[in-house]
Design a protein around this motif. Structure first.
Motif, PDB file in Angstrom:
ATOM      1  N   PRO A 188     -11.945   4.105  -9.765  1.00 12.51           N
ATOM      2  CA  PRO A 188     -11.325   5.197  -9.019  1.00 12.51           C
ATOM      3  C   PRO A 188      -9.849   5.336  -9.386  1.00 12.51           C
ATOM      4  CG  PRO A 188     -12.594   3.761  -7.563  1.00 12.51           C
ATOM      5  CD  PRO A 188     -12.524   3.075  -8.887  1.00 12.51           C
ATOM      6  N   THR A 189      -9.373   6.569  -9.433  1.00 10.64           N
ATOM      7  CA  THR A 189      -7.964   6.813  -9.719  1.00 10.64           C
ATOM      8  C   THR A 189      -7.111   6.291  -8.565  1.00 10.64           C
ATOM      9  OG1 THR A 189      -8.537   8.802 -10.946  1.00 10.64           O
ATOM     10  CG2 THR A 189      -6.249   8.588 -10.223  1.00 10.64           C
ATOM     11  N   PRO A 190      -6.049   5.534  -8.850  1.00 11.58           N
ATOM     12  CA  PRO A 190      -5.197   5.046  -7.756  1.00 11.58           C
ATOM     13  C   PRO A 190      -4.673   6.191  -6.900  1.00 11.58           C
ATOM     14  CG  PRO A 190      -4.660   3.920  -9.801  1.00 11.58           C
ATOM     15  CD  PRO A 190      -5.610   5.027 -10.164  1.00 11.58           C
ATOM     16  N   ARG A 191      -4.487   5.922  -5.633  1.00 13.07           N
ATOM     17  CA  ARG A 191      -4.042   6.942  -4.683  1.00 13.07           C
ATOM     18  C   ARG A 191      -2.845   6.415  -3.898  1.00 13.07           C
ATOM     19  NH1 ARG A 191      -8.990   8.272  -2.225  1.00 13.07           N
ATOM     20  NH2 ARG A 191      -9.990   6.998  -3.821  1.00 13.07           N
ATOM     21  N   VAL A 192      -2.003   7.320  -3.447  1.00 12.23           N
ATOM     22  CA  VAL A 192      -0.866   6.961  -2.616  1.00 12.23           C
ATOM     23  C   VAL A 192      -1.280   7.070  -1.147  1.00 12.23           C
ATOM     24  CG1 VAL A 192       1.486   7.554  -1.922  1.00 12.23           C
ATOM     25  CG2 VAL A 192       0.813   7.723  -4.327  1.00 12.23           C
ATOM     26  N   LEU A 193      -1.129   5.974  -0.422  1.00 10.82           N
ATOM     27  CA  LEU A 193      -1.408   5.975   1.007  1.00 10.82           C
ATOM     28  C   LEU A 193      -0.123   5.728   1.788  1.00 10.82           C
ATOM     29  CD1 LEU A 193      -4.796   4.019   1.253  1.00 10.82           C
ATOM     30  CD2 LEU A 193      -4.399   6.476   0.993  1.00 10.82           C
ATOM     31  N   GLU A 194      -0.136   6.136   3.023  1.00 12.25           N
ATOM     32  CA  GLU A 194       1.053   6.066   3.876  1.00 12.25           C
ATOM     33  C   GLU A 194       0.826   5.094   5.019  1.00 12.25           C
ATOM     34  OE1 GLU A 194       3.126   9.256   6.844  1.00 12.25           O
ATOM     35  OE2 GLU A 194       2.808   9.907   4.767  1.00 12.25           O
ATOM     36  N   VAL A 195       1.855   4.353   5.358  1.00 12.22           N
ATOM     37  CA  VAL A 195       1.777   3.432   6.494  1.00 12.22           C
ATOM     38  C   VAL A 195       1.753   4.244   7.787  1.00 12.22           C
ATOM     39  CG1 VAL A 195       2.912   1.575   7.752  1.00 12.22           C
ATOM     40  CG2 VAL A 195       2.941   1.586   5.239  1.00 12.22           C
ATOM     41  N   ILE A 196       0.661   4.070   8.546  1.00 14.33           N
ATOM     42  CA  ILE A 196       0.499   4.765   9.827  1.00 14.33           C
ATOM     43  C   ILE A 196       0.976   3.893  10.977  1.00 14.33           C
ATOM     44  CG2 ILE A 196      -1.174   5.869  11.364  1.00 14.33           C
ATOM     45  CD1 ILE A 196      -0.729   7.331   8.738  1.00 14.33           C
ATOM     46  N   GLY A 197       0.814   2.572  10.802  1.00 16.43           N
ATOM     47  CA  GLY A 197       1.247   1.647  11.849  1.00 16.43           C
ATOM     48  C   GLY A 197       1.132   0.213  11.381  1.00 16.43           C
ATOM     49  N   THR A 198       1.803  -0.693  12.075  1.00 11.72           N
ATOM     50  CA  THR A 198       1.713  -2.121  11.793  1.00 11.72           C
ATOM     51  C   THR A 198       1.703  -2.886  13.103  1.00 11.72           C
ATOM     52  OG1 THR A 198       4.101  -2.546  11.706  1.00 11.72           O
ATOM     53  CG2 THR A 198       3.059  -1.805   9.669  1.00 11.72           C
ATOM     54  N   ARG A 199       1.031  -4.037  13.101  1.00 10.30           N
ATOM     55  CA  ARG A 199       1.069  -4.915  14.270  1.00 10.30           C
ATOM     56  C   ARG A 199       0.625  -6.301  13.841  1.00 10.30           C
ATOM     57  NH1 ARG A 199      -3.813  -5.881  17.170  1.00 10.30           N
ATOM     58  NH2 ARG A 199      -5.631  -4.763  16.340  1.00 10.30           N
ATOM     59  N   TYR A 200       1.031  -7.295  14.608  1.00 10.24           N
ATOM     60  CA  TYR A 200       0.600  -8.666  14.378  1.00 10.24           C
ATOM     61  C   TYR A 200      -0.663  -8.921  15.197  1.00 10.24           C
ATOM     62  CZ  TYR A 200       4.684 -10.058  11.700  1.00 10.24           C
ATOM     63  OH  TYR A 200       5.631 -10.171  10.707  1.00 10.24           O
ATOM     64  N   ILE A 201      -1.742  -9.312  14.530  1.00 15.86           N
ATOM     65  CA  ILE A 201      -2.965  -9.714  15.220  1.00 15.86           C
ATOM     66  C   ILE A 201      -2.776 -11.102  15.809  1.00 15.86           C
ATOM     67  CG2 ILE A 201      -5.430 -10.177  14.944  1.00 15.86           C
ATOM     68  CD1 ILE A 201      -5.457  -8.225  12.647  1.00 15.86           C
ATOM     69  N   THR A 202      -2.187 -11.989  14.995  1.00 18.86           N
ATOM     70  CA  THR A 202      -1.820 -13.338  15.420  1.00 18.86           C
ATOM     71  C   THR A 202      -0.457 -13.623  14.778  1.00 18.86           C
ATOM     72  OG1 THR A 202      -2.815 -14.509  13.535  1.00 18.86           O
ATOM     73  CG2 THR A 202      -4.258 -14.014  15.409  1.00 18.86           C
ATOM     74  N   PRO A 203       0.179 -14.760  15.088  1.00 23.21           N
ATOM     75  CA  PRO A 203       1.504 -15.012  14.512  1.00 23.21           C
ATOM     76  C   PRO A 203       1.556 -14.975  12.987  1.00 23.21           C
ATOM     77  CG  PRO A 203       1.102 -16.515  16.324  1.00 23.21           C
ATOM     78  CD  PRO A 203      -0.180 -15.779  16.102  1.00 23.21           C
ATOM     79  N   ASN A 204       0.438 -15.286  12.321  1.00 21.86           N
ATOM     80  CA  ASN A 204       0.443 -15.339  10.862  1.00 21.86           C
ATOM     81  C   ASN A 204      -0.537 -14.369  10.216  1.00 21.86           C
ATOM     82  OD1 ASN A 204       2.353 -17.671  10.234  1.00 21.86           O
ATOM     83  ND2 ASN A 204       0.965 -18.624  11.709  1.00 21.86           N
TER      84      ASN A 204
END
Length: 248
Positions: free
Chosen positions: A4-20
């Motif tokens: 597949p041709t590489p695609r540019v994706l955008e960060v929609i959100g981030t969160r920590y599931i656990t400390p690591n």
């Protein structure tokens, strides 16, 4: 089949599931033609380098897929590589070039019982594997995490037991995953085994499953996702050499 041709994706959100363990949600216009049903498939995060240098590529698992979004979980180590450092610092609106998705690596569901083994780098793939097992499935999941706080509540069949192994400082000599696996009651019937972890640990587990337990190739998936004190590029070379030796 063409990649597949590489695609540019955008960060929609981030969160920590656990400390690591950090979860980054990716979406945007680049998801328009992203195939459906890709949970447990791998993608390549592509990091451009200076002119004349090949881009760095790092492999991760699609943990969760929703309409127009995917979640990618990053195990965070003491020594960070470019991908985990990127995940730790990712902000909504940041962009990343993605290759794939590549093939899924799912456990063989045609078995009498199941054994899934892995460290935090494999936890996203194991989470998907556990969730897709038949409701009547029985067996074990042996999961190595950095701290007690890195345990997660996972969707699984009622009769699959989870055993957590705490290992704050993985090294090339200790085998906590193998030690835990050997302590389990090996059930009757044909097992299906899925294991992924650090390179040295993987080789010890592979020896045990192939030689001592004689698990057939049809029911055995064993892979290394990283190698202690090595970059991903160095690990890739060693992994390829190991595979060639194993096939001889």
């Amino acid at each position: 089949m063409a990649k597949p041709t590489p695609r540019v994706l955008e960060v929609i959100g981030t969160r920590y599931i656990t400390p690591n363990m950090c979860r980054v949600t990716l979406g945007g216009a680049g998801m328009v033609d992203f195939p459906i049903d890709q949970e447990s498939a791998y993608i390549k995060l592509i990091f451009p380098q200076d002119a004349g240098s090949r881009p760095l590529m790092r492999t991760y698992t699609v943990s969760v897929q929703r309409d127009g979004e995917i979640d990618v979980d990053f195990a965070l180590h003491e020594t960070e590589g470019p991908a985990s450092a990127w995940a730790r610092n990712a902000q909504v609106g940041d962009q990343i070039l993605i290759g794939g998705p590549g093939p899924k690596k799912l456990i063989n569901n045609e078995a009498d019982w199941f054994l899934l083994v892995g460290d935090m780098t494999a936890l996203p793939a194991i989470t998907v594997n556990l969730a897709q097992l038949p409701t009547e499935a029985r067996g074990y999941a042996v999961l190595e995490v950095t701290t007690e706080a890195d345990r997660q509540t996972l969707k699984k069949p009622e009769n699959v037991e989870i055993h957590w192994v705490i290992n704050a400082h993985p090294n090339a000599d200790d085998r906590p995953l193998l030690d835990c696996v050997k302590s389990l009651n090996w059930l009757d019937g044909q097992p299906a085994v899925w294991a992924a972890c650090e390179f040295h640990s993987m080789r010890a587990l592979r020896q045990y499953f192939k030689v001592e337990r004689a698990v057939p190739k049809t029911h055995l998936y064993v892979s290394s996702y990283w190698k202690v004190d090595s970059t991903e590029d160095q690990h890739k070379i060693v992994k390829s050499q190991d595979a060639q030796t194993e096939d001889q």
